[in-house]
Each structure stands twice: as structure tokens, then as C-alpha cells.
Design a protein around this motif. Sequence first.
Motif, PDB file in Angstrom:
ATOM      1  N   GLY A   1       0.786  -1.220   0.000  1.00  0.00           N
ATOM      2  CA  GLY A   1       0.000   0.000   0.000  1.00  0.00           C
ATOM      3  C   GLY A   1       0.818   1.269   0.000  1.00  0.00           C
ATOM      4  O   GLY A   1       0.259   2.358   0.089  1.00  0.00           O
ATOM      5  N   ALA A   2       2.138   1.176  -0.078  1.00  0.00           N
ATOM      6  CA  ALA A   2       2.948   2.392  -0.132  1.00  0.00           C
ATOM      7  C   ALA A   2       2.818   3.016  -1.509  1.00  0.00           C
ATOM      8  O   ALA A   2       2.650   2.315  -2.506  1.00  0.00           O
ATOM      9  CB  ALA A   2       4.407   2.063   0.144  1.00  0.00           C
ATOM     10  N   SER A   3       2.847   4.345  -1.554  1.00  0.00           N
ATOM     11  CA  SER A   3       2.800   4.995  -2.857  1.00  0.00           C
ATOM     12  C   SER A   3       4.179   4.885  -3.499  1.00  0.00           C
ATOM     13  O   SER A   3       5.148   4.475  -2.862  1.00  0.00           O
ATOM     14  CB  SER A   3       2.409   6.456  -2.703  1.00  0.00           C
ATOM     15  N   GLN A   4       4.273   5.285  -4.778  1.00  0.00           N
ATOM     16  CA  GLN A   4       5.534   5.094  -5.482  1.00  0.00           C
ATOM     17  C   GLN A   4       6.660   5.934  -4.876  1.00  0.00           C
ATOM     18  O   GLN A   4       7.782   5.469  -4.733  1.00  0.00           O
ATOM     19  CB  GLN A   4       5.364   5.421  -6.960  1.00  0.00           C
ATOM     20  N   SER A   5       6.304   7.189  -4.479  1.00  0.00           N
ATOM     21  CA  SER A   5       7.368   8.019  -3.918  1.00  0.00           C
ATOM     22  C   SER A   5       7.802   7.487  -2.553  1.00  0.00           C
ATOM     23  O   SER A   5       8.974   7.528  -2.205  1.00  0.00           O
ATOM     24  CB  SER A   5       6.923   9.475  -3.813  1.00  0.00           C
ATOM     25  N   GLN A   6       6.828   6.947  -1.772  1.00  0.00           N
ATOM     26  CA  GLN A   6       7.208   6.323  -0.502  1.00  0.00           C
ATOM     27  C   GLN A   6       8.135   5.142  -0.740  1.00  0.00           C
ATOM     28  O   GLN A   6       9.142   4.965  -0.046  1.00  0.00           O
ATOM     29  CB  GLN A   6       5.956   5.853   0.239  1.00  0.00           C
TER      30      GLN A   6
ATOM     31  N   ILE B   1      10.137   4.712  -3.223  1.00  0.00           N
ATOM     32  CA  ILE B   1      11.457   5.171  -3.654  1.00  0.00           C
ATOM     33  C   ILE B   1      12.279   5.646  -2.464  1.00  0.00           C
ATOM     34  O   ILE B   1      13.438   5.266  -2.295  1.00  0.00           O
ATOM     35  CB  ILE B   1      11.296   6.289  -4.705  1.00  0.00           C
ATOM     36  N   PHE B   2      11.652   6.465  -1.591  1.00  0.00           N
ATOM     37  CA  PHE B   2      12.438   7.052  -0.507  1.00  0.00           C
ATOM     38  C   PHE B   2      12.742   6.047   0.598  1.00  0.00           C
ATOM     39  O   PHE B   2      13.782   6.125   1.233  1.00  0.00           O
ATOM     40  CB  PHE B   2      11.708   8.261   0.081  1.00  0.00           C
TER      41      PHE B   2
END
Lengths: 415, 336
Positions: free
Chosen positions: A309-314, A316-317
Motif C-alpha cells: 500500500g505504499a505509494s511510489q514516492s514512498q 522510492i524514498f
Amino acid sequence: MKLLNTKTNRKRKYKDGFFNGITYVSSGISVFVLIAIFIFIFSKGFSSLGFDLLKGNYWAKNYLLSVEQAYNTPSHFEKPADLSEDAVWSSKWGIAFVDGIDQNKETLVLVEYVDNQSPFAYLKDESVKDNNVSFTSESGYQLERINIIDTSDVIKIGGNLMSQTAQEVVEMLDTQTKSIREIYYKTPGGGIRGSIIATLYLIIVALFTALPLGICAAIYLHEYAKANKMTHFIRSAIEMLTGVPSIIFGLMGVAVLFPITQLFGATTTNILLGGFTLAVILLPIIIRSTEEALIVVPQAMRDASLSLGASQSQTIFKVVLPCAVPGILTGVLLSIGRVIGESAALIYTMGTYVNDTPQLLSQGTSLAVHIYNIMSSEQPNFELASAISIVILVFVLVLNIGIKWFSRRLNKAWY
Amino acid sequence: MTSNNGLDISDCCLTFYKRIGETMKNYVRMHTSTKKNAKKLQIDARMRFIFMMAALISSSMLAIIVIFISMKGVTPFIGTGEYESLNLFDFLFGMTWRKDQGLYGVGFIIINTLIASFGALLLSFPLSVLTALFIAKIAPKRIAAMMTTVVELLASIPSVVYGVFASGTITLLVSNIAQRLGFVTTGGSSLLAVILLLAIMIFPTITSLSITAIHSVDHEIELGSLALGATKTQTNFKVVLTSAKSGIFAGAILGIGRAFGEATAVAMVAGNKMFGPTFNLFDTTRTLTTTMLSGLKETSGLDYDIRFSVGLVLMAVILLSNLLLNYIKKKVGNIK
């Protein structure tokens, strides 16, 4: 087809031997060149290398001084126990001198030690008469000239200008001197502290500008961009930056980036401008090494993060970038090496004036430009240039070892 | 099996699942609020935009360089009122560069740059390719690793250090040779010194690209050659090198690019001749980069702007020679 007889076979062997031989010879030449460079640089520069070189000022300073009236009489001082063998002690004036040699192989008299109560510790700067600047002798100063008034009230001159040795100066002080009229000191100079500081400034400015930009660009290219014409165009434009000569980056710096530094209040070319220009040079290096690190991160980790459920930017970081740290650090080390070695671009953007107290918005020289400055003068000082070259080479060697270590870590997963 | 029993089992399952559901509630959010989700997606979109902007800025640097240097570089020929405009023809084909007389001709400088760079390539190319072959195919493993380190070290030495080395040793060597042959040099600063220096500097570039090219040659081709009765050396020279031709050529192109753009080191040994072109190996020379580095005192006016024009010429020379070499590379062909 006829069979190979021994004669042709032997001929073939000789031919092969010859061809193998020339590859050995050409490799030998490259080894020879490398060894020649190292021998030349180290033999020329090693004698000037030292702690004084690293922390000293480049420009020699001149001081014209006089002794404060209240202290200007001879008395008796105890010779310190830990004074070195070569130093000559003046028991009446509380100062020790030693013979030295400067960069042009001429002899000098240097201050070795000053007693706290000595008249030489209570000096006044004569060149700024109004505001009575007090001054103390420090070890390492060159005693260029000393004017004394002797017992029969006649002025006598001693020091380097009179080509005296330390022994003669002390003798004159101890036997003839009634009071001291004037002292002319010179600081040694020829140090590279200012250039080292300027180089550090450059590394910091260039990395702080290029790292965020480069890492973000690499993330876009590897994580977001679709394989279309636009992406291909962006990639090839960045790739072509590596082929641009550094002197062209210098021109770009003064034409494009100088107005930006003017916003910060710059009036001349400055270290900040040099740092920005270097940041542009570093971009392709950082982008490439970051992308290589991103490629190694397994796709399964991204999928796992996204499926939780993490977004793509989450993702990545918090997942991808931490895994890519060794690769990014390799890029950082490569960049530092490039900054230390860069000269042509900086000559335009920072000037060639060696600055002992560099600031972000003042001119200054990196170590490499300092070498260029020395070499482009009328009588190049090879010893100093080689000594700085040793400093650069040591840096570069350490960085290379660091890069090898990091890339070995990169091949194994460290997460 | 009776229906009664079956009911029992499904009841059992139901209560079991219910109990799990209650415990899971402590750990898992049953639904995400739309507001929070929208915010999260918005942040995601913003980050994506930031990343894209970074990529666009990075890629636009090349365009910025070309546009701004072109804009500055053409001003001496258009004229700004500050000074008289120059004739473009005189600039491109002039054979004298004298600031004091107002003569700006880069014709001979272009020729000098080409001579120096291609001379260096001529000297360095065979050595690099042979060394690369040695490292990749001939040398024992340990020596190959050592040689790779040597090439890497040569690549990492900064150009000013090469310059110090060249003006301390190569110039001496050149002036000694010149004396033996009865020529006069100005302290060894000469075309030959520039060529030798550039040859050393482009060596690691060509070598490392050639090594990569040789490593990527298909092993089957080698085995085929060996099976036909060729010796290992014959295979290396006739099959491996020809197969790696395209990669080796790419290395040469990169190398000559470096030779064209090298500035500080060359400026230390070139000698800056005012007219030309220089064909004599022992005469001083002047390249595009040394011209750009000389006379740094000016901060405005013609002498300042003309540097951008020379930079523009340098970029044009690099681009044209790259195109030419790429054309040759295509003609020479590629065996794969």
C-alpha cells in the motif's frame, strides 16, 4: 591442403612471438610512463612537503616593528631547557634564532623561540602608527633586518639583508646592543592553506547542488520514465555532457551562472560560481552512478512495498534509495576526484589569484588551479608545484581505493 | 455425512473467521479515508513532477551551453557598438593572432589543433590497442589485474599534474632531441611536446574502452578461429581485434575528443605562437584551448567576447571530427 611442416610451424612460432612481444612492449611503456610521473613528482616535491606547506599562507607578509619603550633594555633571561641544538640563545634579550634555507636555497635567520618577558614579545607595528597595534614575535618569522643602537649610540644593521648567520645576530645583540630601534620581519609564505580551504568549499558547493538534482534525475529516468523518444532524448543529452570539454563549461559558467551568483551579492568571479559550474560537470557522473545503483535493486522489493500500500514516492524514498546508497557514494567519490582535478573550468569562473582567506563570494584557487598559477609564472617553482601535485595524487589514490571498496560492496547486496 | 454435521462445521468456520477479523482490526485499517488517500496521491504526483523537472534541467544543460556560447560567440561579428565588428571570413581563415594589432585569425589555430590531436591519436592508438589486447587476452590473470590498475591510475591523474610532469621532463627530452638533430627549440615548448603529452593523456581513455570492446567479443568466433587451426596469437590479432573494431573506434573518438578539449596541461608546453600553421615538430604551437586560456585579464570588450567565439569554433571542430570519425566507423563496419 598441404600439411604443416616443421619449417612453417617454426616460422609461425616466431611470428606469434613477435606479435605477443609488441603487446608486452606497449604495456611496458604505459607502466614506464606511470612510474616516470610518480618518480618525477615525488622527487621534486617531497622535500617541500610538510605540515608548514599545508597550513601556511601563500603570500609572505612583511612587518615593520619597534620594541615598546618600557621594555627596550637588555636584562637577563634563562635559557629554556628544551631548546634545540641548532638554535642560538640570546641571554640578554630572551630570544633564540636558528639558521634556515628558503625555497630559493638561500640562507636565512629564523626566530626559533621567544621568552614571554622578552622585549621581542612586546612589539609595536610601525606601519600603522595611529592605532598602536601590539605584536609578538612568533617562531618561524624570518628576521630580514634589525636596527640596533649600540653602546656608543651608533645605529647598526643586522639580519638577513646583511647576510648574517644566527650566531652573528645573537653576538651583536648580546655584546653591542643598548636598545633596539626597528625590526623587519617576514612570514615564510608559499603555503597552500587557502587553496585547500577553497577546494573544500568547491567540493561542498558542487555536491550540494549536483547531488539532489542528479539523484532526482536518475530516479525519474529509472523509476518513472517510459521507454519512449522523450526519455531517449533526455538520456542522450545527459550522456553528451560528458563529452563537452571542461573549458567550455568554464565559458558557460561565466555567461550563464554568473548572474545567479550576482543575486547572492557577487561582484567578481567567485568560488560559489566555480562550485555551480562544477555541479554541471558532475551531473552526468552522479546520474550514471545512481542509475547503476538503482538497476541493482531487485524489482521484488519494489513490488513488495507497493503491494503493502505504499505509494511510489514512498517506495522510492523508503525502500529503493536506502538500497542504492553504496552506488550513490561511489558517485560522490568520483565527483570529489573530478572536483580536485578540475582546472580549466575553474580558471574562468574563479580566477587564478591565490587567496589566503577564501570566502564563498571571493576569488580563490583550488589546488589544481594553484598549480596552474605557479606554472604559468615566469620562473615556475617546480618544487612547490610538485608538492601540491603530491597532495592531489594522494587524495586521488585514496578516493580510488574508496571507489573500489564501495563497488565491491555494491556487487554484494548490503541490505 | 448428515446435514446436521455440515452445519456444525460451517458454524465453526464462521466463528473462527470472526475472531481473526477482530484481532486483525487492531493491526489493519479497514478502509483508508478518501481525504488521506487523496493527499497521499497528491504528494506522489508532486514528487513525480519534481523528479521529472530534475531530469529536464539536467538534460537542458547541453542546450543552455550551446545557446549561450553561440549568442556570446557571434557578438564580435555583429558588433555591439563597444568595438568594431570583425569580419567572419578573416576570423575563420586568418593566419595571425595578435591582440595588440587587432588581428584575430583562428585558421592556423584550427590546423594546429588538428595536427596536435591527430598526431597524439596516431601515437597513442596502436599502443592503447596493443595494451588492451595484452590485458584482455594475453597477460596472466595477476599481471592483467595489475595493468588494469595502472590504466585506472593513469586515467585518474588530473591534467595539471600531467602538465607539471610534461613541462619538467618532456620539454627537456624534446630540447635534447632537437639539439642532437640540430634544431632550436624555445626551452622545449613545441608541437612534439604537445603531441607526446596528449598521447599520454588519451592513452587510458582509449585503452579502457578497447578492453571493454575486446571483452565483449563473442567467444564462439574465437573458438571457430582456433578450430580452423589458427594459433592463439593469430586469433587474437586477426579475429578478436577485427571483431572489436567498432568498440575500439569508439574509444578513439572519445580519446580525440579529450585531446581537443585539453587546456591547462597543453598551455604549459605549447608556447603560444602568434602565426602559423606549425608543421615543424620542434617549433612552438598554439591550440584553440591555449588561445582561450591566454589573456585572462579582460572582463569585457572584444578580447573577452572573442574567447566565446574561439570556444564555439572548438565545439564545431569536435562535432565535425566526431561526425567524420563516426562515418568512417560505419564504413569500416562491424562484425558481430
